[in-house]
Design a protein around this motif. Structure first.
Motif, PDB file in Angstrom:
ATOM      1  N   LEU A  73      41.170  36.616  47.458  1.00 19.32           N
ATOM      2  CA  LEU A  73      39.779  37.042  47.273  1.00 19.32           C
ATOM      3  C   LEU A  73      39.631  37.861  45.990  1.00 19.32           C
ATOM      4  O   LEU A  73      38.684  37.663  45.220  1.00 19.32           O
ATOM      5  N   LEU A  74      40.572  38.768  45.751  1.00 17.35           N
ATOM      6  CA  LEU A  74      40.529  39.585  44.533  1.00 17.35           C
ATOM      7  C   LEU A  74      40.678  38.711  43.286  1.00 17.35           C
ATOM      8  O   LEU A  74      39.982  38.913  42.279  1.00 17.35           O
ATOM      9  N   ILE A  75      41.600  37.756  43.343  1.00 16.86           N
ATOM     10  CA  ILE A  75      41.807  36.861  42.208  1.00 16.86           C
ATOM     11  C   ILE A  75      40.531  36.078  41.896  1.00 16.86           C
ATOM     12  O   ILE A  75      40.120  35.948  40.738  1.00 16.86           O
ATOM     13  N   ASN A  76      39.873  35.591  42.943  1.00 13.25           N
ATOM     14  CA  ASN A  76      38.629  34.841  42.741  1.00 13.25           C
ATOM     15  C   ASN A  76      37.532  35.729  42.159  1.00 13.25           C
ATOM     16  O   ASN A  76      36.724  35.282  41.330  1.00 13.25           O
ATOM     17  N   CYS A  77      37.493  36.973  42.588  1.00 16.06           N
ATOM     18  CA  CYS A  77      36.491  37.912  42.051  1.00 16.06           C
ATOM     19  C   CYS A  77      36.708  38.134  40.565  1.00 16.06           C
ATOM     20  O   CYS A  77      35.750  38.166  39.776  1.00 16.06           O
ATOM     21  N   VAL A  78      37.968  38.287  40.173  1.00 20.81           N
ATOM     22  CA  VAL A  78      38.268  38.502  38.753  1.00 20.81           C
ATOM     23  C   VAL A  78      37.935  37.249  37.945  1.00 20.81           C
ATOM     24  O   VAL A  78      37.373  37.338  36.839  1.00 20.81           O
ATOM     25  N   ARG A  79      38.255  36.101  38.470  1.00 23.31           N
ATOM     26  CA  ARG A  79      37.938  34.859  37.768  1.00 23.31           C
ATOM     27  C   ARG A  79      36.432  34.690  37.590  1.00 23.31           C
ATOM     28  O   ARG A  79      35.954  34.263  36.536  1.00 23.31           O
ATOM     29  N   SER A  80      35.674  35.035  38.610  1.00 21.54           N
ATOM     30  CA  SER A  80      34.215  34.937  38.514  1.00 21.54           C
ATOM     31  C   SER A  80      33.675  35.911  37.473  1.00 21.54           C
ATOM     32  O   SER A  80      32.766  35.583  36.704  1.00 21.54           O
ATOM     33  N   ALA A  81      34.247  37.113  37.449  1.00 18.85           N
ATOM     34  CA  ALA A  81      33.798  38.117  36.484  1.00 18.85           C
ATOM     35  C   ALA A  81      34.135  37.708  35.060  1.00 18.85           C
ATOM     36  O   ALA A  81      33.400  38.050  34.113  1.00 18.85           O
ATOM     37  N   GLN A  82      35.236  36.980  34.899  1.00 25.78           N
ATOM     38  CA  GLN A  82      35.610  36.511  33.561  1.00 25.78           C
ATOM     39  C   GLN A  82      34.514  35.634  32.965  1.00 25.78           C
ATOM     40  O   GLN A  82      34.203  35.727  31.774  1.00 25.78           O
ATOM     41  N   GLY A  83      33.933  34.788  33.799  1.00 22.47           N
ATOM     42  CA  GLY A  83      32.949  33.838  33.306  1.00 22.47           C
ATOM     43  C   GLY A  83      31.687  34.494  32.789  1.00 22.47           C
ATOM     44  O   GLY A  83      31.100  34.039  31.803  1.00 22.47           O
ATOM     45  N   CYS A  84      31.270  35.591  33.447  1.00 20.31           N
ATOM     46  CA  CYS A  84      30.025  36.251  33.026  1.00 20.31           C
ATOM     47  C   CYS A  84      30.266  37.628  32.414  1.00 20.31           C
ATOM     48  O   CYS A  84      29.315  38.358  32.132  1.00 20.31           O
TER      49      CYS A  84
ATOM     50  N   LEU B  15      58.576  53.491  41.155  1.00 18.82           N
ATOM     51  CA  LEU B  15      59.734  52.666  40.789  1.00 18.82           C
ATOM     52  C   LEU B  15      59.316  51.264  40.350  1.00 18.82           C
ATOM     53  O   LEU B  15      59.997  50.627  39.546  1.00 18.82           O
ATOM     54  N   GLY B  16      58.221  50.786  40.900  1.00 14.26           N
ATOM     55  CA  GLY B  16      57.773  49.437  40.564  1.00 14.26           C
ATOM     56  C   GLY B  16      56.344  49.233  41.030  1.00 14.26           C
ATOM     57  O   GLY B  16      55.828  49.993  41.852  1.00 14.26           O
ATOM     58  N   ALA B  17      55.694  48.216  40.476  1.00 10.66           N
ATOM     59  CA  ALA B  17      54.307  47.939  40.860  1.00 10.66           C
ATOM     60  C   ALA B  17      53.978  46.470  40.645  1.00 10.66           C
ATOM     61  O   ALA B  17      54.494  45.834  39.712  1.00 10.66           O
ATOM     62  N   THR B  18      53.124  45.961  41.509  1.00  8.89           N
ATOM     63  CA  THR B  18      52.556  44.629  41.349  1.00  8.89           C
ATOM     64  C   THR B  18      51.069  44.808  41.076  1.00  8.89           C
ATOM     65  O   THR B  18      50.383  45.524  41.820  1.00  8.89           O
ATOM     66  N   VAL B  19      50.578  44.193  40.005  1.00  9.76           N
ATOM     67  CA  VAL B  19      49.190  44.405  39.593  1.00  9.76           C
ATOM     68  C   VAL B  19      48.508  43.072  39.302  1.00  9.76           C
ATOM     69  O   VAL B  19      49.164  42.048  39.065  1.00  9.76           O
ATOM     70  N   LEU B  20      47.186  43.116  39.303  1.00  5.91           N
ATOM     71  CA  LEU B  20      46.369  41.967  38.943  1.00  5.91           C
ATOM     72  C   LEU B  20      45.669  42.310  37.647  1.00  5.91           C
ATOM     73  O   LEU B  20      44.911  43.284  37.586  1.00  5.91           O
ATOM     74  N   ASN B  21      45.921  41.544  36.578  1.00  9.58           N
ATOM     75  CA  ASN B  21      45.330  41.895  35.287  1.00  9.58           C
ATOM     76  C   ASN B  21      43.977  41.214  35.090  1.00  9.58           C
ATOM     77  O   ASN B  21      43.478  40.504  35.947  1.00  9.58           O
ATOM     78  N   GLY B  22      43.395  41.447  33.919  1.00  8.87           N
ATOM     79  CA  GLY B  22      42.076  40.913  33.622  1.00  8.87           C
ATOM     80  C   GLY B  22      42.042  39.422  33.377  1.00  8.87           C
ATOM     81  O   GLY B  22      40.952  38.840  33.231  1.00  8.87           O
ATOM     82  N   ARG B  23      43.195  38.790  33.351  1.00  9.41           N
ATOM     83  CA  ARG B  23      43.268  37.322  33.226  1.00  9.41           C
ATOM     84  C   ARG B  23      43.473  36.675  34.596  1.00  9.41           C
ATOM     85  O   ARG B  23      43.784  35.493  34.684  1.00  9.41           O
TER      86      ARG B  23
END
Length: 374
Positions: free
Chosen positions: A7-18, A124-132
Motif C-alpha cells: 500500500l505504501l509503495i503504491n501511494c509513493v508511485r501515485s505521488a510520483q505521477g502528480c 544497527l540497520g534500517a529498511t526504507v522506502l525511497n522516493g522512487r
C-alpha cells in the motif's frame, strides 16, 4: 507487513505521477517539532510488530509503526531497555508515546544521552522506502558492522525527509543492576564545574539535571559502585537521596516533558541549546517584557533549555559564540514557528540537498520539515 508495504509503495508511485507532497506520520506525537509540514498523510502504523529479537545478542528488529510502548514492554520482559530513553510525548490528553519509526526519525533522546549515546548510536540497520518507490536495506543486525558507509544511521533525526522508515534494528542494553538518585544544593556555575570534573572520574553517573540551584544526579551500575558513590556524594556535598518512586517520577518527567518546566500552557517558546559541556553559564538575552528566563540544564551541561520570548537572532548568536547551536523546540504561536533549526552553512547545506536529491528526487517526503525549500 507485505500488504501494508504494498500500500505504501503504491501511494509513493501515485505521488510520483502528480508530484504530490506527503506527510509521513505515525501517532503524530511530534507534530510540533520542526517546520510546519504539509501534504497527504502517509500513515505508517500498519507496519507493526517485532520482526526479530535476540536478547542474548542485545539486538531487536522492529517495524516502524510499532508503538514504542509495545517495544519497551517486550524488552522489559527480558530485563533490557533502550538506554537512550527516547521521549514518550503525549498527544492531547493521551500518553501515546509515539512509534518506533517516529522515534528514529526524530532522533530525540532522554536524560542518559550524554553517558550512553543517542538514537543514532544504537541504530544497527534500517529498511526504507525511497522516493522512487524502491525498498532499500542498509546495515544489519549485528553490533560489529563495518560493511562500508553507515547509511542507516543517517535516517536518525532526518524527520522523514529522506524516505519512509519501514523497519529498524536497534542495539539494546540490560537494565542496570542498581540505581540511585541524589540531589545537591548547588548554584549553576559550581554545578557545571563539578559535572565536568566528575565526568573524568569512575563515578557511575548516568544522568544529570540542574534547575533552580538544585543538581540532581542519577547513578547506575553495579550495586557496590552505586552505594559507594552515594556515600561519597553525601560526605563531600551533603547529597540527599531521593525515594525511588520520587526519583522515577522526576526522570520520567524530564524524559517525557511532563516536568512543570515543559508546561504546554506556557506561552513562552521552548528553546534547546546544544553547546560543549564545558561552556560556562550562558546569560539569556533580555526579553521584551523584562521577565526572567527559566533554565534547565541536562547532559552534563551540553543541553540547556530556555523558556523565553527573546529574539531568535540573539539566542542563536549566544549559542554560536559558545560553539553550539539553538533549536526552537516547541512554540504555541504558529506564526513564530519559522527557522526552527539553525541555518546550515553553505557546504553542509549542499550535502543535505544532494542527499535529499538522491533519496527523494521529487521532494515528496515531508518537504520543508527540516529546512525551508529542502
Amino acid at each position: 507487513m507485505p500488504q501494508a508495504l504494498e500500500l505504501l509503495i503504491n501511494c509513493v508511485r501515485s505521488a510520483q505521477g502528480c508530484l504530490a507532497p506527503m506527510r509521513i506520520c505515525g501517532s503524530d506525537t511530534k507534530h510540533f517539532y520542526g517546520e510546519r509540514s504539509h501534504g497527504t498523510v502517509l500513515d505508517t502504523r500498519a507496519l507493526q510488530g517485532i520482526s526479530a529479537y535476540e536478547p542474548t545478542e542485545l539486538v531487536v528488529t522492529v517495524r516502524a509503526g510499532t508503538p514504542l510502548a509495545e517495544l519497551e514492554d517486550a524488552l522489559a520482559a527480558k530485563g533490557q531497555y533502550l538506554p537512550f530513553e527516547p521521549p514518550r510525548f503525549s498527544h492531547g490528553s493521551i500518553m501515546a508515546g509515539g512509534t518506533v519509526g517516529g522515534m528514529v526519525a526524530a532522533g530525540l533522546s532522554g536524560p542518559a544521552r550524554a553517558m550512553v549515546g543517542g538514537v543514532r548510536d544504537h541504530v544497527l540497520g534500517a529498511t526504507v522506502l525511497n522516493g522512487r518507490a524502491e525498498v532499500l536495506t542498509f546495515g544489519g543486525q549485528v553490533i560489529k558492522n563495518v560493511a562500508g558507509f553507515d547509511v542507516s544511521r543517517m535516517f536518525a533525526g532526518s524527520l522523514g525527509t529522506l524516505g519512509i522508515i519501514l523497519e529498524v534494528s536497534l542495539k539494546v542494553m540490560p537494565v542496570p543492576v542498581a540505581s540511585a538518585t541524589v540531589r545537591i544544593d548547588m548554584p549553576q556555575t559550581q554545578a557545571l564545574q563539578h559535572l565536568n570534573l566528575w565526568a573524568g572520574t569512575p563515578l557511575p553517573l548516568n544522568a544529570s539535571a540542574w534547575q533552580n540551584n538544585l543538581l540532581s544526579l542519577r547513578l547506575a551500575g553495579a550495586r557496590a559502585a552505586v552505594q559507594a558513590a552515594v556515600k561519597q556524594l553525601q560526605a563531600s556535598h551533603g547529597a540527599t537521596v531521593l525515594d525511588t518512586d520520587i526519583a522515577q517520577t522526576f526522570w520520567c518527567g524530564l524524559r517525557d516533558h511532563q516536568n512543570p518546566f515543559f508546561n504546554l500552557a506556557d506561552p513562552r517558546p521552548l528553546w534547546r541549546l546544544a553547546v560543549p559541556c564545558t561552556t560556562a553559564p550562558l546569560i539569556p538575552p533580555s526579553t521584551p517584557e523584562g521577565t526572567a528566563t527559566p533554565t534547565l540544564i541536562e547532559w552534563g551541561g551540553a543541553q540547556r533549555w530556555w523558556r523565553t520570548h527573546a529574539p531568535a537572532s540573539e539566542i542563536r548568536a549566544l549559542a554560536k559564540q559558545a560553539k553550539g547551536h539553538a533549536t526552537l523546540f516547541r512554540c504555541t504561536n504558529e506564526a513564530l514557528r519559522v527557522d526552527v533549526f539553525t541555518p546550515l552553512d553553505a557546504p553542509v547545506e549542499k550535502i543535505h540537498r544532494a542527499l535529499k536529491k538522491s533519496f527523494d528526487p521529487n521532494a515528496l517526503f515531508n518537504p520543508g520539515r527540516m529546512y525551508p525549500g529542502l
